[in-house]
Design a protein around this motif. Structure first.
Motif, PDB file in Angstrom:
ATOM      1  N   PRO A 118      -0.589   1.989   1.611  1.00 21.84           N
ATOM      2  CA  PRO A 118       0.341   3.041   2.034  1.00 21.84           C
ATOM      3  C   PRO A 118       1.699   2.502   2.485  1.00 21.84           C
ATOM      4  CG  PRO A 118      -1.168   2.528   3.825  1.00 21.84           C
ATOM      5  CD  PRO A 118      -1.509   1.596   2.682  1.00 21.84           C
ATOM      6  N   PHE A 119       2.756   3.151   2.039  1.00 18.78           N
ATOM      7  CA  PHE A 119       4.113   2.826   2.488  1.00 18.78           C
ATOM      8  C   PHE A 119       4.816   4.107   2.914  1.00 18.78           C
ATOM      9  CE2 PHE A 119       3.125  -0.553  -0.560  1.00 18.78           C
ATOM     10  CZ  PHE A 119       3.409  -1.669   0.206  1.00 18.78           C
ATOM     11  N   PRO A 120       5.771   3.984   3.857  1.00 17.57           N
ATOM     12  CA  PRO A 120       6.423   5.208   4.349  1.00 17.57           C
ATOM     13  C   PRO A 120       7.332   5.864   3.313  1.00 17.57           C
ATOM     14  CG  PRO A 120       7.271   3.259   5.520  1.00 17.57           C
ATOM     15  CD  PRO A 120       6.116   2.805   4.687  1.00 17.57           C
ATOM     16  N   ARG A 121       8.047   5.085   2.496  1.00 12.96           N
ATOM     17  CA  ARG A 121       8.954   5.717   1.522  1.00 12.96           C
ATOM     18  C   ARG A 121       9.314   4.780   0.378  1.00 12.96           C
ATOM     19  NH1 ARG A 121      11.168   4.840   6.280  1.00 12.96           N
ATOM     20  NH2 ARG A 121      10.562   6.864   7.059  1.00 12.96           N
TER      21      ARG A 121
ATOM     22  N   ASP B 255      12.477   2.307   0.349  1.00 15.12           N
ATOM     23  CA  ASP B 255      12.503   0.996   1.012  1.00 15.12           C
ATOM     24  C   ASP B 255      12.441  -0.160   0.018  1.00 15.12           C
ATOM     25  OD1 ASP B 255      12.688   2.136   3.524  1.00 15.12           O
ATOM     26  OD2 ASP B 255      10.534   2.072   3.897  1.00 15.12           O
TER      27      ASP B 255
ATOM     28  N   LEU C 124       9.264  -5.023   1.470  1.00 12.75           N
ATOM     29  CA  LEU C 124      10.189  -3.892   1.333  1.00 12.75           C
ATOM     30  C   LEU C 124      11.612  -4.447   1.200  1.00 12.75           C
ATOM     31  CD1 LEU C 124       8.511  -1.540   3.962  1.00 12.75           C
ATOM     32  CD2 LEU C 124       8.278  -1.510   1.462  1.00 12.75           C
TER      33      LEU C 124
ATOM     34  N   ILE D 128      14.946  -3.469   3.098  1.00  8.07           N
ATOM     35  CA  ILE D 128      15.026  -3.857   4.510  1.00  8.07           C
ATOM     36  C   ILE D 128      15.153  -5.370   4.660  1.00  8.07           C
ATOM     37  CG2 ILE D 128      13.820  -3.720   6.739  1.00  8.07           C
ATOM     38  CD1 ILE D 128      12.258  -1.321   5.626  1.00  8.07           C
TER      39      ILE D 128
ATOM     40  N   GLN E 145       9.892  -5.124   9.828  1.00  8.55           N
ATOM     41  CA  GLN E 145       9.727  -3.927   8.995  1.00  8.55           C
ATOM     42  C   GLN E 145       9.567  -4.266   7.518  1.00  8.55           C
ATOM     43  OE1 GLN E 145      13.096  -1.436   9.895  1.00  8.55           O
ATOM     44  NE2 GLN E 145      12.248  -0.790  11.863  1.00  8.55           N
ATOM     45  N   ALA E 146      10.195  -5.329   7.053  1.00 15.59           N
ATOM     46  CA  ALA E 146      10.182  -5.662   5.624  1.00 15.59           C
ATOM     47  C   ALA E 146       8.875  -6.285   5.163  1.00 15.59           C
ATOM     48  CB  ALA E 146      11.338  -6.607   5.294  1.00 15.59           C
TER      49      ALA E 146
ATOM     50  N   PRO F  28       5.150  -5.502   5.814  1.00 19.23           N
ATOM     51  CA  PRO F  28       3.948  -4.828   6.317  1.00 19.23           C
ATOM     52  C   PRO F  28       2.688  -5.604   5.902  1.00 19.23           C
ATOM     53  CG  PRO F  28       4.843  -3.652   4.430  1.00 19.23           C
ATOM     54  CD  PRO F  28       5.774  -4.800   4.695  1.00 19.23           C
TER      55      PRO F  28
ATOM     56  N   GLY G 173       2.412   6.748   2.525  1.00 17.23           N
ATOM     57  CA  GLY G 173       1.670   6.454   3.759  1.00 17.23           C
ATOM     58  C   GLY G 173       1.812   7.530   4.821  1.00 17.23           C
TER      59      GLY G 173
END
Lengths: 316, 316
Positions: free
Chosen positions: B121-124, B127, B166, B169, B182-183, B185, B316
Motif C-alpha cells: 500500500p502507498f498513499p498516492r 509520490d 518514493l 520525495i 517518507q521516501a 517506506p 493505501g
C-alpha cells in the motif's frame, strides 16, 4: 503516571510503575515489559493504575537499577525542530539554509537505548564525542496518513533523551545525503517515561515547555526551554506517518533543545556552543568530550519529572 | 539451509525450514521465530538441521502462506554499493559525485517487512512509486569495531529484497542531508532466507554473484548481476559496526543492483532506467508505477534460491 524499566529480567527488562518521589516501584500485573503494555494499551490501563498506586509504598530502588524505559524500540525517528540551532550551525559553518518547508527528521538506530546511569562506550575520542539534550515522545500505533490534528492522541509517554553524536563523522555523512549511521550511535534515556498529564501545563501544543538542564563534569552547560520547537510533536508524528504506519513504541525526538536567548540559557550540545564561539571569536574554544567526562541531564525547575541521566563517557 | 516464516502465529510469524523444492516446510523445535533462532544461533543448529531434513516430506504450503523471513527486525541498514547506479544518476541529474571514500549507507525503517505476495500500500501515485531490487544479508551479533576480515563470519543468511521508494520525495529529503524517512517506506522480502552455503560458488567475496531478474506487469525489466558491488557485504558490515554493535537479525542491503552493461542487462529500478533515458534522449520515457502494477523479483538462472517476490502496488 510514571513508568520505568528495571534492568532485571530479559533483554527488555521489567516494567514497573514509579512512586511520586521516584524511589519506589511496583510491577505491572500481566505486563512484563513497556512494549507489551504499549502493544495492548487500552486493556493495560487498569493494571497500570493499580501498579501506580502500589508503587507509592513499593520496593525501594536506586538509580542504577533502571534501564532505559524502552531498552530497545522498533523505531526511533529524530527531528531537528529548534530553528535557533539550525541558524547557529548555518552561520558558523557558512552553509546555506537547508531547503525544505517540512520538519527535518532522520531514522536513527533503535535496537539499543542506554540506561541512564550506565557508562557510554565510544571507539575513540578523535571522533568528536558530543551530547544532545532532547525531549521525545513514545507513540501508540499510528496509522499511515495520520494528520497532525489527530496525532497528539497517539502520544503515550514523554521522555528525556541524550542523543550522543560523533561530530568528526557527522558532516561527512550528512554531505552524502544518506543521513547518519556512524555519527549517531545509541542514545541514552532518562529513567521515567511520563504520561503527558504528569507535565500539567508544561505539556502545551505538542511541546514540553520545561528547561532541559545539562551539566558537564558538574558544571552548568545550559538550560534552554523545550517550548521553542518550530514544530510540535504532533506535527513530527504526522510527518513520520506520511508514507508508513508507526508501530506502538515508536520514539520521536525533538532534536537538540535550543533557544534564541543562548547567551543566557546556554545550549544542550557542545557543537552549538562551539558554533557560537566560532561566530563570536572566529574559532571554537570548547573541546569535544574526552573519555571519563560526566554528562548529566534533567528537566524542570525542581525534581526532574523524567528523573536524571548521569553518565560517564568511556573507551568502548 | 533455507528458512522461512509462515504468517500464522504472532506478529513475528512461525519459523519453518523449507524443502529443496520450496513447497514443503517443517517447524523448528524450540524456536518459534527466526529472531529467536538468530539470538541463540549456536544452540539452535541441531534443531535447524533436524527441521531441514523433516521439511523434505513436510507440510505442503503455498507462496501466500509466507511472511517476510523477518516480519520486523531490530535494524535495517541499506547500502548503495553499485557504482554504475550512482554514476548514471549523477550524469542524468547533473549532480556532482558524492564526496566520500566510504560505502554509502542509510538507516531504514525496520519495524515492518512486507510478505512476498502481499499487496503493497502507498498513499498516492503522485509520490513516484518505484522498486529497487537488492540482495541483503542477515547478521548475527556483531561487536562494535568488527573489521571487514572478520565480518563474513557474522553473515547468517542471504535474502532478496525489494526496497520500495518514493521518487518525488527522495531528492527533497536527500538535499536536507538527513537521509530518507517518507521516501523509504517498508521493504518487501522474498520468502526464503538462505545460508551462504546454499549459494555455492555464487557467494564470493561477500557478494551474491547471481542475476536479479525484475519483471513489471509480466514484462522483463532487467537482470543485472550482484557481483558488481564496489564493496562486499563484509565491508558494509564493518562500516555499519564502526561506532555501534549490531544485534542479531540486523539486515544489511546492497542497494539497487546495477551493472555497467545496462544496455543489455537492464536495471532493477525505474529511476535508473529513467536516468538512462534522460542521458540518451534528454527526458525520461518510463513512468513510475500506477496502482495495480505487478512487480516480480527472483534471482539466478533457474529456480530462485530465495523464492519469488510477486506483488501488486495498491492504494493505501
Amino acid at each position: 503516571m510514571r513508568l520505568a524499566t528495571l534492568k532485571r529480567g530479559g533483554r527488555d527488562g521489567t516494567l514497573v510503575a514509579v512512586s511520586d518521589d521516584g524511589a519506589r516501584v511496583a510491577p505491572v500485573a500481566g505486563y512484563a515489559t513497556l512494549q507489551a503494555a504499549l502493544d495492548d494499551w487500552d486493556a493495560a490501563q487498569d493494571a497500570l493504575a493499580n501498579a501506580a498506586r502500589a508503587a507509592q509504598s513499593g520496593e525501594a530502588v536506586s538509580p542504577q537499577d533502571f534501564a532505559a524505559p524502552l531498552p530497545r524500540a522498533w523505531q526511533w525517528l529524530d527531528g531537528s525542530a529548534f530553528a535557533n540551532h539550525a541558524k547557529l550551525m548555518e552561520t558558523a559553518f557558512n552553509m546555506p539554509p537547508i531547503e525544505t518547508d517540512l520538519p527535518l527528521m532522520y531514522q536513527g538506530m533503535s535496537h539499543q537505548f542506554i540506561a541512564p546511569t550506565d557508562d557510554v562506550p565510544f571507539p575513540r575520542e578523535a571522533d568528536g564525542i558530543d551530547f544532545e539534550g532532547e525531549f521525545g515522545v513514545i507513540t501508540g500505533d499510528v496509522p499511515m496518513g495520520c494528520c497532525a490534528a489527530d496525532a497528539l492522541d497517539h502520544v503515550r509517554f514523554v521522555v528525556l533523551i541524550n542523543d550522543w553524536s560523533l561530530r568528526a563523522i557527522a558532516p561527512v555523512e550528512m554531505k552524502t545525503g544518506f543521513g547518519w549511521v556512524q555519527a549517531k550511535p545509541a542514545c541514552s534515556v532518562a529513567p521515567f517515561a511520563v504520561t503527558p498529564d504528569v507535565l500539567g501545563d508544561a505539556w502545551r501544543d505538542g511541546r514540553v515547555c520545561l528547561p532541559l538542564t545539562v551539566e558537564v563534569d558538574g558544571e552548568w552547560f545550559g538550560h534552554p526551554n523545550g517550548a521553542a520547537m518550530a514544530y510540535g510533536f504532533h506535527e513530527l508524528i504526522a510527518h513520520a506517518a506520511r508514507s508508513r504506519s508507526l508501530p506502538a513504541g515508536t520514539i520521536i525526538g525533538s532534536g537538540t533543545v535550543s533557544n534564541a536567548e543562548h547567551e543566557t540559557v546556554g545550549s544542550t550540545c557542545l557543537s552549538e556552543r562551539r558554533a557560537i564561539e566560532m561566530i563570536a571569536h572566529g574559532a571554537p574554544k570548547t573541546s569535544f568530550l574526552p573519555f571519563g567526562s560526566r554528562v548529566t541531564m534533567r528537566a524542570g525547575e525542581g525534581d526532574s519529572p523524567f528523573g536524571v541521566i548521569d553518565q560517564r563517557v568511556a573507551a568502548g
